[in-house]
Design a protein around this motif. Structure first.
Motif, PDB file in Angstrom:
ATOM      1  N   UNK A   1       0.842  -1.206   0.000  1.00  0.00           N
ATOM      2  CA  UNK A   1       0.000   0.000   0.000  1.00  0.00           C
ATOM      3  C   UNK A   1       0.880   1.260   0.000  1.00  0.00           C
ATOM      4  N   UNK A   2       0.385   2.289  -0.673  1.00  0.00           N
ATOM      5  CA  UNK A   2       1.037   3.596  -0.639  1.00  0.00           C
ATOM      6  C   UNK A   2      -0.048   4.675  -0.568  1.00  0.00           C
ATOM      7  N   UNK A   3       0.306   5.873  -0.163  1.00  0.00           N
ATOM      8  CA  UNK A   3      -0.708   6.923   0.000  1.00  0.00           C
ATOM      9  C   UNK A   3      -1.417   7.215  -1.320  1.00  0.00           C
ATOM     10  N   UNK A   4      -2.704   7.554  -1.227  1.00  0.00           N
ATOM     11  CA  UNK A   4      -3.488   7.935  -2.394  1.00  0.00           C
ATOM     12  C   UNK A   4      -3.774   9.432  -2.333  1.00  0.00           C
ATOM     13  N   UNK A   5      -4.047  10.008  -3.516  1.00  0.00           N
ATOM     14  CA  UNK A   5      -4.351  11.441  -3.604  1.00  0.00           C
ATOM     15  C   UNK A   5      -5.826  11.560  -3.983  1.00  0.00           C
ATOM     16  N   UNK A   6      -6.680  11.842  -3.001  1.00  0.00           N
ATOM     17  CA  UNK A   6      -8.120  11.867  -3.224  1.00  0.00           C
ATOM     18  C   UNK A   6      -8.779  12.711  -2.129  1.00  0.00           C
ATOM     19  N   UNK A   7     -10.114  12.845  -2.235  1.00  0.00           N
ATOM     20  CA  UNK A   7     -10.900  13.559  -1.214  1.00  0.00           C
ATOM     21  C   UNK A   7     -11.195  12.570  -0.087  1.00  0.00           C
ATOM     22  N   UNK A   8     -10.550  12.776   1.032  1.00  0.00           N
ATOM     23  CA  UNK A   8     -10.618  11.793   2.125  1.00  0.00           C
ATOM     24  C   UNK A   8     -12.037  11.622   2.647  1.00  0.00           C
ATOM     25  N   UNK A   9     -12.781  12.702   2.799  1.00  0.00           N
ATOM     26  CA  UNK A   9     -14.143  12.602   3.348  1.00  0.00           C
ATOM     27  C   UNK A   9     -15.055  11.835   2.396  1.00  0.00           C
ATOM     28  N   UNK A  10     -14.884  12.056   1.067  1.00  0.00           N
ATOM     29  CA  UNK A  10     -15.733  11.358   0.108  1.00  0.00           C
ATOM     30  C   UNK A  10     -15.386   9.878   0.043  1.00  0.00           C
TER      31      UNK A  10
ATOM     32  N   UNK B   1     -14.043  -9.408   4.261  1.00  0.00           N
ATOM     33  CA  UNK B   1     -12.624  -9.262   3.937  1.00  0.00           C
ATOM     34  C   UNK B   1     -12.385  -7.953   3.180  1.00  0.00           C
ATOM     35  N   UNK B   2     -11.415  -7.186   3.691  1.00  0.00           N
ATOM     36  CA  UNK B   2     -11.014  -5.946   3.020  1.00  0.00           C
ATOM     37  C   UNK B   2      -9.560  -6.091   2.591  1.00  0.00           C
ATOM     38  N   UNK B   3      -9.306  -6.044   1.244  1.00  0.00           N
ATOM     39  CA  UNK B   3      -7.949  -6.191   0.726  1.00  0.00           C
ATOM     40  C   UNK B   3      -7.519  -4.891   0.029  1.00  0.00           C
ATOM     41  N   UNK B   4      -6.287  -4.486   0.328  1.00  0.00           N
ATOM     42  CA  UNK B   4      -5.698  -3.316  -0.333  1.00  0.00           C
ATOM     43  C   UNK B   4      -4.444  -3.792  -1.064  1.00  0.00           C
ATOM     44  N   UNK B   5      -4.443  -3.655  -2.424  1.00  0.00           N
ATOM     45  CA  UNK B   5      -3.348  -4.158  -3.246  1.00  0.00           C
ATOM     46  C   UNK B   5      -2.798  -3.034  -4.127  1.00  0.00           C
ATOM     47  N   UNK B   6      -1.488  -3.087  -4.362  1.00  0.00           N
ATOM     48  CA  UNK B   6      -0.847  -2.094  -5.219  1.00  0.00           C
ATOM     49  C   UNK B   6      -1.001  -2.509  -6.686  1.00  0.00           C
ATOM     50  N   UNK B   7      -1.348  -1.555  -7.553  1.00  0.00           N
ATOM     51  CA  UNK B   7      -1.476  -1.792  -8.991  1.00  0.00           C
ATOM     52  C   UNK B   7      -0.763  -0.648  -9.722  1.00  0.00           C
ATOM     53  N   UNK B   8       0.585  -0.720  -9.738  1.00  0.00           N
ATOM     54  CA  UNK B   8       1.370   0.366 -10.337  1.00  0.00           C
ATOM     55  C   UNK B   8       1.308   1.605  -9.455  1.00  0.00           C
ATOM     56  N   UNK B   9       0.899   2.724 -10.055  1.00  0.00           N
ATOM     57  CA  UNK B   9       0.786   3.951  -9.280  1.00  0.00           C
ATOM     58  C   UNK B   9      -0.592   4.087  -8.649  1.00  0.00           C
ATOM     59  N   UNK B  10      -1.432   3.066  -8.769  1.00  0.00           N
ATOM     60  CA  UNK B  10      -2.753   3.058  -8.141  1.00  0.00           C
ATOM     61  C   UNK B  10      -2.837   1.937  -7.103  1.00  0.00           C
ATOM     62  N   UNK B  11      -3.910   1.999  -6.283  1.00  0.00           N
ATOM     63  CA  UNK B  11      -4.187   0.879  -5.372  1.00  0.00           C
ATOM     64  C   UNK B  11      -5.610   0.403  -5.637  1.00  0.00           C
TER      65      UNK B  11
END
Length: 584
Positions: free
Chosen positions: A472-481, A504-514
């Motif tokens: 996982x890496x940080x995302x750039x988005x509207x946190x509240x939304x 089940x909650x999975x967070x996976x890296x997909x290049x520059x996205x998650x």
């Protein structure tokens, strides 16, 4: 080539113009060229002879200078020149000569005027230079002075004899002289005039002068006249210019130029023009055709492009790339084609956009109708319940039921409040007026907070949330939304999960996205309804059981928020239940 086409018209005009011009030139040359050329040549000769006279009278030239100036005059004017005394005695004639110093030390000039054409060529080929020793057989001009000899034979050691000792027609005794060349002035082959002998024949024929001619010369006037040699019939033009010194005629400039050459050249020219007449006409017609094709070909090509443009076909481009008006017109036509094509595409796009806007408007109107219908349906039941229980309280129900009635009213009021909030939120999202406030954050930390807030709902059904993160890496988005998205999906997963199961909650890296995936265990969604679950007021239960179906707006809100983030999202059925996913 069409008869009425521009190619034919241009060919006809061009050919007619050139044929007319060619005919004028031919007629003018055949009728006037001889006289015009003769007048031009004689006028030039008279002017040059007068100028020579003035220079000769005002300057005391020595013999070498006189020889050089006479040679220049003869070469430039193609005429013979002699300087005479007033009685007609030759002082200076042919400047082409050889000077030798004989064995006695005397200087003797060898005149070359009587040499034949073949002898002249042999003399030029001999390349006589200063210091060469030669032997000359000929006739002296003056037996007493013996300063000028007219050679019949010129001999040089190691060289073939030039000339012949034929004395026929020659007056005077044949004499022989030897010496060393001290000076040699020979012309180039194209400057040697073969008509030098006519000069002396003309002088003999003209002198003595008449009283009228002497008077004209004494008054400084030039005498000019056409003269024909009686034996050969050769036509020549003679000009006699007086040289005035102290008001008297000191010398005469006697110039003669051939008119026979002009006549001979003109006769040959007339025959030549007759021969080239037909060829010239054919050439003019051919060149006119080529010219008309050359001019009209780009015009026809541009016309084809214009016709295609008239049919709204802007794919064709003019290939003309010349640096002239045709090239400029081609460039302008291509530019116009591109502009029209671009404008037409913009109009087409605008039309498509207008059609899409109209369809969107119709959909919005339909959605508004459905929204009002669904909202009315959703609000009708809780309002009826609230009204019924409120009437029961007004009618004075028993004290034991009063508390229950109030709880039901508050519960239904809360549901209506949630419904109204979701409806307002969905309206904002659909209007595209919401601006995202993006920042960088970790999705896993957001999920932990949401799971903590939903712990009560999880405990009611004995559910457990399993959280897994990989790369996982940080995302750039509207946190509240995004928090609202995760909250609505998890609430939906809890609502439809089998009690006692895992989410089940999975967070996976997909290049520059998650990629975030939320799976639950429960009933599958019918395959034909997988695309419909994102619509508002959709519930998997056709019975619209409000206890398990929620407001029906949660996933519609999720859809609009993810689309604002340009996210890919979706839902699939699994072996145990349903899986939601989205990418940031």
């Amino acid at each position: 080539m069409k008869r009425g086409g521009v190619t034919f018209k241009l060919f006809a005009i061009t050919a007619s113009f050139f044929l007319l011009f060619y005919a004028i030139v031919l007629v003018g040359q055949l009728l006037f060229f001889e006289k015009f050329y003769q007048n031009q040549r004689l006028a030039g000769l008279e002017k040059k002879l007068q100028s020579f006279s003035e220079e000769y009278a005002s300057n005391r030239w020595d013999e070498p200078r006189i020889t050089r100036e006479m040679g220049l005059f003869i070469s430039q004017n193609k005429a013979q020149l002699a300087i005479l005394n007033p009685e007609g005695k030759v002082k200076y004639d042919n400047f082409f000569r050889i000077v030798i110093r004989d064995d006695k030390g005397a200087s003797v000039k060898i005149s070359l005027m009587l040499l034949s054409e073949s002898d002249q060529k042999e003399l030029l080929a001999a390349h006589l230079q200063r210091g060469d020793r030669i032997q000359v057989e000929g006739v002296f001009d003056d037996d007493r002075s013996k300063e000028l000899i007219y050679p019949l034979v010129i001999k040089k050691a190691g060289m073939k004899d030039i000339g012949s000792a034929d004395m026929s027609g020659i007056e005077g005794p044949l004499e022989q002289i030897s010496g060393v060349v001290t000076d040699a002035l020979l012309p180039s082959p194209n400057l040697w005039n073969l008509r030098q002998g006519l000069l002396y024949l003309a002088i003999d024929d003209w002198f003595p002068l008449t009283d009228e001619q002497k008077a004209d010369l004494q008054n400084g006037r030039m005498i000019e006249k056409e003269w024909t040699e009686t034996l050969t019939g050769v036509r020549s033009f003679i000009a006699v210019q007086p040289v005035m010194r102290d008001g008297k005629v000191s010398e005469l400039l006697f110039a003669i130029t051939s008119l026979q050459q002009i006549s001979e050249a003109y006769d040959a020219l007339r025959l030549f023009y007759l021969y080239i007449g037909v060829g010239g006409i054919i050439l003019i017609l051919l060149l006119s055709l080529i010219f008309s094709k050359f001019v009209t070909k780009p015009l026809l090509a541009l016309n084809k492009i214009a016709l295609r443009m008239a049919k709204l076909d802007f794919s064709a481009k003019s290939p003309i790339r010349s640096n002239d008006e045709f090239g400029s017109l081609s460039l302008s036509l291509n530019s116009l084609s591109e502009s029209l094509d671009h404008t037409l595409k913009e109009l087409h796009q605008a039309n498509e956009q207008l059609r899409a806007d109209m369809e969107q408007k119709q959909r919005m109107e339909q959605m508004q109708k459905e929204f009002v219908s669904n909202a009315s349906h959703e609000l009708k039941t809780p309002l009826s319940i609230v009204k019924g229980f409120a009437e029961g309280l007004r009618d004075g129900i028993s004290e034991s039921k009063r508390e229950r009635y109030l709880e039901v009213i508050l519960d239904e009021t809360g549901k209506m409040e949630d419904l109204v909030k979701d409806m307002l939120e969905l309206t904002k999202l659909e209007s595209k007026t919401i601006k995202l406030k993006k920042s960088r954050f970790m999705v896993s930390e957001l999920i932990e907070d949401i799971v903590d807030k939903l712990s009560h709902h999880l405990n009611e059904k004995g559910l457990k949330v399993v959280h897994m993160a990989a790369g996982e890496h940080p995302v750039y988005a509207d946190q509240s939304k995004i928090e609202q998205v995760l909250f609505n999906i998890l609430v939906n997963a809890i609502r439809h999960a089998v009690p006692g199961s895992e989410i089940t909650v999975r967070i996976e890296s997909d290049g520059d996205r998650i990629k975030v995936t939320i799976d639950n265990e429960g009933e599958n969604i019918p395959e034909d309804q997988l695309e419909d679950i994102w619509e508002r007021f959709y519930r998997a239960e056709r019975s619209r059981n409000r206890k398990t179906g929620g407001t029906g707006l949660g996933l519609a809100i999720v859809k609009h928020i993810l689309e604002l983030h340009e996210s890919r999202y979706g839902v699939t059925n699994t072996e145990k239940g349903v899986s939601f996913y989205f990418m940031l």
